[in-house]
Motif scaffolding. Structure first.
Motif, PDB file in Angstrom:
ATOM      1  N   ILE A  17      16.165  11.302   4.255  1.00  0.00           N
ATOM      2  CA  ILE A  17      15.956  11.833   5.616  1.00  0.00           C
ATOM      3  C   ILE A  17      17.337  13.129   5.189  1.00  0.00           C
ATOM      4  O   ILE A  17      18.494  12.480   5.260  1.00  0.00           O
ATOM      5  CB  ILE A  17      16.270  11.336   6.756  1.00  0.00           C
ATOM      6  N   THR A  18      16.940  14.265   5.287  1.00  0.00           N
ATOM      7  CA  THR A  18      18.051  15.248   5.291  1.00  0.00           C
ATOM      8  C   THR A  18      18.045  16.244   6.415  1.00  0.00           C
ATOM      9  O   THR A  18      17.132  16.618   6.655  1.00  0.00           O
ATOM     10  CB  THR A  18      17.788  16.118   4.084  1.00  0.00           C
ATOM     11  N   HIS A  19      18.991  16.132   7.388  1.00  0.00           N
ATOM     12  CA  HIS A  19      19.120  17.081   8.429  1.00  0.00           C
ATOM     13  C   HIS A  19      19.735  18.175   8.248  1.00  0.00           C
ATOM     14  O   HIS A  19      20.419  18.614   7.320  1.00  0.00           O
ATOM     15  CB  HIS A  19      20.101  16.003   9.256  1.00  0.00           C
ATOM     16  N   GLY A  20      19.396  19.114   9.066  1.00  0.00           N
ATOM     17  CA  GLY A  20      19.887  20.373   8.862  1.00  0.00           C
ATOM     18  C   GLY A  20      21.323  20.752   8.845  1.00  0.00           C
ATOM     19  O   GLY A  20      21.792  21.799   8.281  1.00  0.00           O
ATOM     20  N   ASP A  21      21.879  19.850   9.405  1.00  0.00           N
ATOM     21  CA  ASP A  21      23.492  20.071   9.325  1.00  0.00           C
ATOM     22  C   ASP A  21      24.140  19.207   8.141  1.00  0.00           C
ATOM     23  O   ASP A  21      25.366  19.502   7.885  1.00  0.00           O
ATOM     24  CB  ASP A  21      24.401  19.203  10.472  1.00  0.00           C
ATOM     25  N   SER A  23      23.808  16.272   6.865  1.00  0.00           N
ATOM     26  CA  SER A  23      23.831  14.809   6.880  1.00  0.00           C
ATOM     27  C   SER A  23      22.680  14.132   6.310  1.00  0.00           C
ATOM     28  O   SER A  23      21.597  14.836   6.458  1.00  0.00           O
ATOM     29  CB  SER A  23      24.139  14.243   8.338  1.00  0.00           C
ATOM     30  N   ARG A 115      10.897  21.026  12.772  1.00  0.00           N
ATOM     31  CA  ARG A 115      11.872  22.326  12.987  1.00  0.00           C
ATOM     32  C   ARG A 115      11.712  22.433  14.500  1.00  0.00           C
ATOM     33  O   ARG A 115      10.407  22.530  14.928  1.00  0.00           O
ATOM     34  CB  ARG A 115      11.571  23.468  12.277  1.00  0.00           C
ATOM     35  N   LYS A 119      15.033  19.056  16.982  1.00  0.00           N
ATOM     36  CA  LYS A 119      15.143  18.373  15.667  1.00  0.00           C
ATOM     37  C   LYS A 119      15.016  19.377  14.639  1.00  0.00           C
ATOM     38  O   LYS A 119      14.574  20.420  14.651  1.00  0.00           O
ATOM     39  CB  LYS A 119      13.911  17.414  15.813  1.00  0.00           C
ATOM     40  N   ASP A 120      15.793  19.074  13.578  1.00  0.00           N
ATOM     41  CA  ASP A 120      15.832  19.788  12.241  1.00  0.00           C
ATOM     42  C   ASP A 120      16.152  18.876  11.259  1.00  0.00           C
ATOM     43  O   ASP A 120      17.268  18.511  11.092  1.00  0.00           O
ATOM     44  CB  ASP A 120      16.958  21.027  12.351  1.00  0.00           C
ATOM     45  N   TYR A 121      15.052  18.425  10.525  1.00  0.00           N
ATOM     46  CA  TYR A 121      15.067  17.684   9.144  1.00  0.00           C
ATOM     47  C   TYR A 121      14.101  17.544   8.435  1.00  0.00           C
ATOM     48  O   TYR A 121      13.240  17.942   8.727  1.00  0.00           O
ATOM     49  CB  TYR A 121      15.466  16.099   9.605  1.00  0.00           C
ATOM     50  N   GLU A 122      14.288  17.110   7.071  1.00  0.00           N
ATOM     51  CA  GLU A 122      13.434  16.887   5.904  1.00  0.00           C
ATOM     52  C   GLU A 122      13.184  15.577   5.767  1.00  0.00           C
ATOM     53  O   GLU A 122      14.427  14.763   5.701  1.00  0.00           O
ATOM     54  CB  GLU A 122      13.356  17.812   4.972  1.00  0.00           C
TER      55      GLU A 122
END
Length: 129
Positions: A17-21, A23, A115, A119-122
């Motif tokens: 899990i990769t967050h937009g920030d 982390s 998105r 929330k913002d993650y892959e």
């Protein structure tokens, strides 16, 4: 073309899990599809690994014979494309876009890009027997 019967049984599951920030987190565990009521109950269990430690985690979905996926509370989630490919789910106000890849079956992946204002993650999930 995948059918529900192809998923039944136990799988090893590794998720990134990769967050937009920037982390990141990981999930390590197992997923099981159990035949139930003409479809299947999907249960994943394992550990979520984040910067502050490891935490027990569990998720459940219901799968229909047509590869429709439903939240455990009965709300529709999305439709898995039998040949792999795109799926989507709108969860106001965020958009969930998936890409299923069955090209290396019985190893396969599901990539979700989320998105929106909340929330913002892959999230990339790897499944293997």
């Amino acid at each position: 073309m995948r059918r529900l019967q192809d998923f039944l049984g136990d799988w090893r599951l590794a998720r990134e899990i990769t967050h937009g920030d920037g982390s990141a987190a990981r999930f390590e565990g197992q997923a099981e599809w159990r035949a139930e009521d003409g479809g299947a109950l999907y249960v994943e269990t394992g550990e979520l690994i984040i910067g502050t430690g490891r935490f027990a985690a569990e998720r459940r979905y219901r799968w229909g014979a047509d590869l429709s996926v439903w939240f455990d509370d009965g709300r529709f989630f999305h439709q898995v494309p039998p040949g792999g490919g795109a799926a989507a789910h709108w969860c106001d106000p965020d958009q969930y876009d998936a890409e299923y890849d069955f090209s290396r079956w019985p190893e396969w992946t599901a990539r979700w890009r989320v998105r929106g204002p909340r929330k913002d993650y892959e999230m990339l999930s790897h499944y293997r027997r």
